[in-house]
Design a protein around this motif. Structure first.
Motif, PDB file in Angstrom:
ATOM      1  N   LYS A 143       0.837  -1.205   0.000  1.00 52.25           N
ATOM      2  CA  LYS A 143       0.000   0.000   0.000  1.00 52.25           C
ATOM      3  C   LYS A 143       0.872   1.256   0.000  1.00 52.25           C
ATOM      4  N   LEU A 144       1.919   1.248   0.813  1.00 52.99           N
ATOM      5  CA  LEU A 144       2.816   2.405   0.868  1.00 52.99           C
ATOM      6  C   LEU A 144       3.527   2.605  -0.468  1.00 52.99           C
ATOM      7  N   GLU A 145       3.910   1.509  -1.107  1.00 47.12           N
ATOM      8  CA  GLU A 145       4.593   1.615  -2.400  1.00 47.12           C
ATOM      9  C   GLU A 145       3.656   2.184  -3.461  1.00 47.12           C
ATOM     10  N   GLU A 146       2.397   1.764  -3.428  1.00 46.09           N
ATOM     11  CA  GLU A 146       1.428   2.281  -4.385  1.00 46.09           C
ATOM     12  C   GLU A 146       1.233   3.784  -4.202  1.00 46.09           C
ATOM     13  N   ILE A 147       1.203   4.217  -2.950  1.00 47.17           N
ATOM     14  CA  ILE A 147       1.036   5.649  -2.672  1.00 47.17           C
ATOM     15  C   ILE A 147       2.255   6.431  -3.159  1.00 47.17           C
ATOM     16  N   ASN A 154       4.359   5.576  -5.521  1.00 47.80           N
ATOM     17  CA  ASN A 154       4.470   5.537  -6.981  1.00 47.80           C
ATOM     18  C   ASN A 154       3.282   6.193  -7.677  1.00 47.80           C
ATOM     19  N   GLY A 155       2.293   6.624  -6.882  1.00 49.18           N
ATOM     20  CA  GLY A 155       1.130   7.263  -7.476  1.00 49.18           C
ATOM     21  C   GLY A 155       0.233   6.310  -8.227  1.00 49.18           C
ATOM     22  N   THR A 156       0.284   5.013  -7.890  1.00 49.90           N
ATOM     23  CA  THR A 156      -0.535   4.012  -8.577  1.00 49.90           C
ATOM     24  C   THR A 156      -1.700   3.550  -7.732  1.00 49.90           C
ATOM     25  N   GLU A 157      -1.956   4.254  -6.656  1.00 46.17           N
ATOM     26  CA  GLU A 157      -3.077   3.872  -5.798  1.00 46.17           C
ATOM     27  C   GLU A 157      -4.373   4.068  -6.545  1.00 46.17           C
ATOM     28  N   ALA A 158      -5.279   3.125  -6.399  1.00 46.71           N
ATOM     29  CA  ALA A 158      -6.556   3.198  -7.091  1.00 46.71           C
ATOM     30  C   ALA A 158      -7.325   4.437  -6.651  1.00 46.71           C
ATOM     31  N   VAL A 159      -7.760   5.221  -7.659  1.00 40.35           N
ATOM     32  CA  VAL A 159      -8.500   6.449  -7.390  1.00 40.35           C
ATOM     33  C   VAL A 159      -9.933   6.280  -7.873  1.00 40.35           C
ATOM     34  N   GLU A 160     -10.854   6.599  -7.009  1.00 41.32           N
ATOM     35  CA  GLU A 160     -12.254   6.486  -7.382  1.00 41.32           C
ATOM     36  C   GLU A 160     -12.588   7.551  -8.412  1.00 41.32           C
TER      37      GLU A 160
END
Length: 231
Positions: free
Chosen positions: A153-157, A159-165
């Motif tokens: 989860k931290l890596e996604e945040i 890298n800016g790849t966190e799922a955005v609604e």
């Protein structure tokens, strides 16, 4: 996933004054795909974590924190050790605002219920009896999974790849005109049909009246004995 995520391993700090027990726990943890660091005392464990005994403080139990280079995900420590017991190490970790959330597991060759209860009440996650077996380490898998998911989860945040609604825009912003429902159109259509029928009825009545008017103004001749006479 990036290269860092592919190389990440659950890091365990193993603390035991017995070389044989340290080697055993190290081998078992490595079989479970863990990264292992071993130390032979509670003091060295604190030093590795960056917690140092207060030198200038009058309180010998005071601790100071220095930056930690390597993240530790779990600490497994023997209970009976000279100088600082596993229970003492557990207490110091739980008193630290930095390391209080690191899971701590206690090991002991003595099955003493009071000792086990005291450690669990102080915040230990598990209490293993020596010799530790691979089946015992399976109990650590939930901690491994939680830590792995947290790191992902931290890596996604980062890298800016966190799922955005997706943002839901209003109909006006999207240029969509909302047409009236069929139920809203029907009364208007019915009204127009009624008006049209009334107009047609009036027109027919007027035409009929005109025809009747013409027939009364000029009466038809009546035949009497073969001679046409007007009425």
């Amino acid at each position: 996933m990036g290269m860092a995520a592919a190389e990440w391993k659950f890091h365990v700090l193993a603390v035991d004054d017995s070389l044989v027990d340290r080697k055993l726990i190290e081998r078992l943890l490595q079989k479970s795909s863990c990264q292992v660091t071993t130390v032979d005392s509670g003091y060295k464990a604190l030093e590795f974590l960056g917690l140092r005994q207060g030198i200038e403080s009058n309180d010998p139990t005071a601790l100071s924190t220095s930056p930690q280079e390597v993240e530790v995900n779990l600490i497994i420590t023997d209970y009976c050790m000279p100088g600082m017991t596993g229970y003492d190490l557990l207490k110091k970790l739980k008193e630290s605002s930095v390391f209080k959330n690191i899971p701590v597991v206690i090991m002991s060759s003595e099955n003493v219920p009071a000792r086990i209860s005291r450690c669990l009440e102080e915040g230990a996650e598990e209490f293993f009896l020596k010799p530790v077996r691979l089946a015992d380490l399976n109990k650590l898998k939930p901690h491994m999974m939680r830590t792995k998911l947290k790191n992902q989860k931290l890596e996604e945040i980062e890298n800016g790849t966190e799922a955005v609604e997706p943002e839901i825009k209003g109909s006006e912003d999207m240029g969509i005109k909302i047409l009236p429902l069929q139920s809203e159109l029907e009364p208007k259509q019915v009204h127009l049909q009624v008006v049209k029928q009334e107009e047609e009825t009036l027109s027919n009545n007027k035409r009929k009246s005109m025809e009747e008017g013409l027939s009364t103004d000029r009466p038809l001749p009546r035949l009497e004995g073969g001679i046409a006479t007007a009425v």
